[in-house]
Design an enzyme around this catalytic site. Structure first.
Site, mmCIF file in Angstrom:
data_model
loop_
_atom_site.group_PDB
_atom_site.id
_atom_site.type_symbol
_atom_site.label_atom_id
_atom_site.label_comp_id
_atom_site.label_asym_id
_atom_site.label_seq_id
_atom_site.Cartn_x
_atom_site.Cartn_y
_atom_site.Cartn_z
ATOM 1 N N CYS A 2 0.960 -1.079 0.117
ATOM 2 C CA CYS A 2 -0.274 -0.191 -0.092
ATOM 3 C C CYS A 2 0.789 1.211 0.054
ATOM 4 O O CYS A 2 2.220 1.137 -0.136
ATOM 5 C CB CYS A 2 -0.881 0.104 1.140
ATOM 6 S SG CYS A 2 -0.140 -0.200 2.529
ATOM 7 N N LEU A 50 -4.329 -1.239 -0.731
ATOM 8 C CA LEU A 50 -4.417 -2.416 -1.447
ATOM 9 C C LEU A 50 -5.020 -3.439 -0.581
ATOM 10 O O LEU A 50 -4.146 -4.008 0.289
ATOM 11 C CB LEU A 50 -3.085 -2.913 -2.135
ATOM 12 C CG LEU A 50 -3.293 -4.079 -3.198
ATOM 13 C CD1 LEU A 50 -4.220 -3.899 -4.239
ATOM 14 C CD2 LEU A 50 -1.926 -4.699 -3.420
ATOM 15 N N ASN A 75 3.094 0.004 5.746
ATOM 16 C CA ASN A 75 3.112 -0.883 4.585
ATOM 17 C C ASN A 75 3.796 -2.137 4.929
ATOM 18 O O ASN A 75 4.920 -2.320 4.999
ATOM 19 C CB ASN A 75 3.735 0.121 3.527
ATOM 20 C CG ASN A 75 3.720 -0.723 2.162
ATOM 21 O OD1 ASN A 75 3.212 -1.773 1.984
ATOM 22 N ND2 ASN A 75 4.782 -0.198 1.320
ATOM 23 N N GLY A 76 3.148 -3.319 4.604
ATOM 24 C CA GLY A 76 3.975 -4.435 4.665
ATOM 25 C C GLY A 76 2.948 -5.608 5.042
ATOM 26 O O GLY A 76 1.953 -5.697 5.056
ATOM 27 N N THR A 337 21.762 -0.547 -14.884
ATOM 28 C CA THR A 337 21.339 -1.652 -14.771
ATOM 29 C C THR A 337 19.717 -1.900 -14.223
ATOM 30 O O THR A 337 19.032 -2.754 -14.567
ATOM 31 C CB THR A 337 22.514 -2.748 -13.927
ATOM 32 O OG1 THR A 337 22.051 -4.104 -14.339
ATOM 33 C CG2 THR A 337 22.360 -2.398 -12.760
ATOM 34 N N ARG A 340 17.580 -0.829 -17.066
ATOM 35 C CA ARG A 340 17.328 -1.888 -18.047
ATOM 36 C C ARG A 340 16.692 -3.025 -17.536
ATOM 37 O O ARG A 340 15.633 -3.518 -18.397
ATOM 38 C CB ARG A 340 18.774 -2.563 -18.318
ATOM 39 C CG ARG A 340 19.829 -1.487 -19.146
ATOM 40 C CD ARG A 340 21.022 -2.399 -19.104
ATOM 41 N NE ARG A 340 22.041 -1.245 -19.730
ATOM 42 C CZ ARG A 340 23.415 -1.607 -19.630
ATOM 43 N NH1 ARG A 340 23.735 -2.728 -19.019
ATOM 44 N NH2 ARG A 340 24.374 -0.843 -20.204
#
Length: 561
Positions: A2, A50, A75-76, A337, A340
């Site tokens: 969330c 969420l 959050n978690g 990286t 990508r």
């Protein structure tokens, strides 16, 4: 997963500041709440939800009748909330796993609270009775957290930096937005004015230390000793336990599957455990790549072996290039990286959100850092230096792979689960002798592969498949994803611009057209925030000018055989 946001001591109208909270709305598409703190008119919480656990009572900030003076925004996922309830006799008022944070804090204070949580978390805890604000983040920073604290005591906290950079304060924009360090908690005094003062920042857990919450784990004490059979058995037990505890969800579970060792192991163990607890729906697995790319072919083989409902997302070059800017905006970084590798993960997450009902997504992040999976580990001068490098990579995960995995999935309202970064699994693996953990016989992650060799979870050719960089595995063998990107960018960045790059960007100056292109986009959205990335991710012990594994000699010889 969330989005959390909070302000303490705001000088500006909160209805104006609230607009910043909407910058992270993607993290919680199910509901939003904005709530002022009683008695502190310039303090507030914002929460994007969420709904994964307790869909009825899961809104935040969490407040319970027993502790009317406590406000929690987190959050978690706390995987051991039921074990903690049993051990300490807590009386929960909701089914929300995070409620345990309030009970732990009331019982033993913030140090015990942070140390006893088995899970991934970032939280803001307000105690109005004792006038304290607490911030905390899990060991590896799997859940993100940023803060800004001005000299006069205005505090802003948010899941992503984009929710803080436009805050107004004393007629000027706020500065010094920075990531909150993983494995730490901070104590702040709350003044009557609503402003705060930092008291202490404490490191509560290091990745090598066995976590305190092992005392109430579902897996009891493991057999001691470092003989190979014992070690292999312990690795299997702890990894399976790491996946099992992460099955906690009221929404559909899916799994990213590149066809490499890490995601394949996660998918295989996940499906096995889902069958054991009689989850009624099939496991959906997801792979992305260009047609006939190594990842797609390997993932198809794994999916057929384990029996998942497999989805292939075909990446076309144009779509990947078009996504670059929105990916950089989501990531809040200009690391080469990371960007990508994020493009494929961002697009597969987009597919999952649009085409399926899977929301809780398992993935293989953390294994390369923990089990020495990067190609350059073959060049480590000694097992001890390889072990030190492994720990360094784990400590910096929140800047690179964990950041990528969180932002690319959260951008599409998905929740990520990463069993390789389980506290108990990682601390055990790091406790093994350095000699056991190094690449052997030219094969990286040798010990991990060996531990699952007799399990029949995966086809042998997948279990022993050499490392593919994610950004390379999704492309064809003939032309890697990063070289496709570079060909496009060569046309976008003038040689003269690159020559003067160090003048324009003195901190972490771009050395290639590709890095210059990414930096331009980053600075467009986050001007002057280059310090969020302390350094570029690059391999060690080799004279590398590019972070891709494809440029290393060992990789070339392995793929040419």
């Amino acid at each position: 997963m969330c989005g959390i946001w909070a302000l303490f001591g705001s000088d500006e109208c909160l209805s104006v500041q609230c607009l910043s909270a909407m910058k992270i709305a993607h993290r919680g598409p199910d509901a939003f709440r904005f709530e002022n703190v009683n008695g502190f008119t310039n303090c507030c919480f914002g929460f994007h939800r969420l709904a994964v656990v307790d869909q009825l009572y899961g809104m935040q900030p969490i407040r319970v009748k027993k502790f009317p003076y406590l406000w929690l925004c987190y959050n978690g996922e706390i995987y051991n909330f039921k074990q903690l309830q049993k051990q300490f006799g807590f009386e929960y008022q909701t089914l929300v796993d995070g409620e345990v944070i309030l009970h732990l804090y009331n019982r033993g204070g913030i140090e015990q609270t942070a140390s006893m949580l088995d899970g991934v978390f970032a939280f803001i805890l307000l105690d109005t009775a004792n006038r304290k604000v607490f911030l905390a983040r899990d060991t590896y920073g799997v859940r993100p957290l940023f803060k800004v604290l001005t000299d006069d005591g205005f505090l802003g906290v948010c899941s992503e930096a984009k929710g803080l950079i436009n805050l107004k304060h004393s007629t000027s924009l706020c500065s010094k937005v920075e990531p909150f360090l993983p494995g730490h908690y901070e104590v702040l005094d709350l003044k009557p004015s609503g402003k705060v003062a930092s008291v202490e920042l404490v490191k509560f857990h290091s990745c090598k230390d066995e976590p305190l919450h092992v005392a109430c784990d579902t897996v009891e004490a493991l057999p001691p000793g470092f003989d190979l059979e014992t070690v292999k058995s312990n690795i299997r037990i702890l990894f399976e336990n790491a996946v099992r505890k992460r099955l906690m969800a009221h929404r559909r579970i899916g799994c990213l599957l590149s066809g490499g060792l890490d995601s394949s192991l996660v998918a295989a163990v996940l499906l096995k455990l889902m069958k054991e607890i009689n989850i009624s729906y099939p496991l959906q697995t997801f792979a992305i790549g260009m047609e006939n790319s190594p990842d797609l072919l390997a993932a198809k083989k794994v999916a057929a072996h384990i029996g998942s409902e497999h989805h292939e997302v075909i990446l076309n070059t144009e779509e990947g290039i078009q996504a670059i800017e929105e990916v950089i905006f989501s990531l809040e970084t200009y690391d080469i990286t990371t960007i990508r590798a994020s493009i494929g993960m961002y697009l597969v997450s987009k597919y999952i959100q649009k085409k399926t009902d899977s929301v809780v997504i398992f993935s293989g992040e953390g294994s390369d850092e923990l089990t020495q999976g990067y190609i350059y580990f073959h060049k480590a001068p000694s097992p001890e230096e390889a072990a030190e490098e492994s720990e360094r990579l784990l400590k910096e995960l929140y800047l690179f792979d964990v950041l990528r995995a969180d932002r690319t999935t959260a951008a599409h309202g998905l929740e990520l689960r990463v069993p390789f970064l389980d506290h108990r699994f990682t601390s055990y693996y790091l406790s093994l002798p350095a000699e056991l953990r190094i690449p052997k016989n030219g094969i990286e992650k040798y010990l991990l592969r060996l531990s699952f060799e007799d399990s029949n979870l995966l086809p042998k050719e997948i279990l022993w498949r050499p490392k593919e960089a994610f950004s390379d595995g999704i492309a064809s063998v003939k032309k890697s994803w990063f070289s496709i990107l570079q060909d496009y960018i060569d046309q976008q960045v003038d040689d003269l611009l690159l020559e003067k790059a160090a003048e324009k960007y003195p901190f972490n100056p771009p050395k290639t057209k590709e890095s210059y292109y990414y930096r331009q986009i980053f600075e467009k959205h986050y001007p002057g925030r280059s310090s969020w990335l302390p350094h570029y991710w690059m391999p060690r012990w080799v004279k590398a000018t590019d972070p891709s594994a494809r440029t290393l000699k060992h990789y070339k010889s392995a793929t040419q055989e």
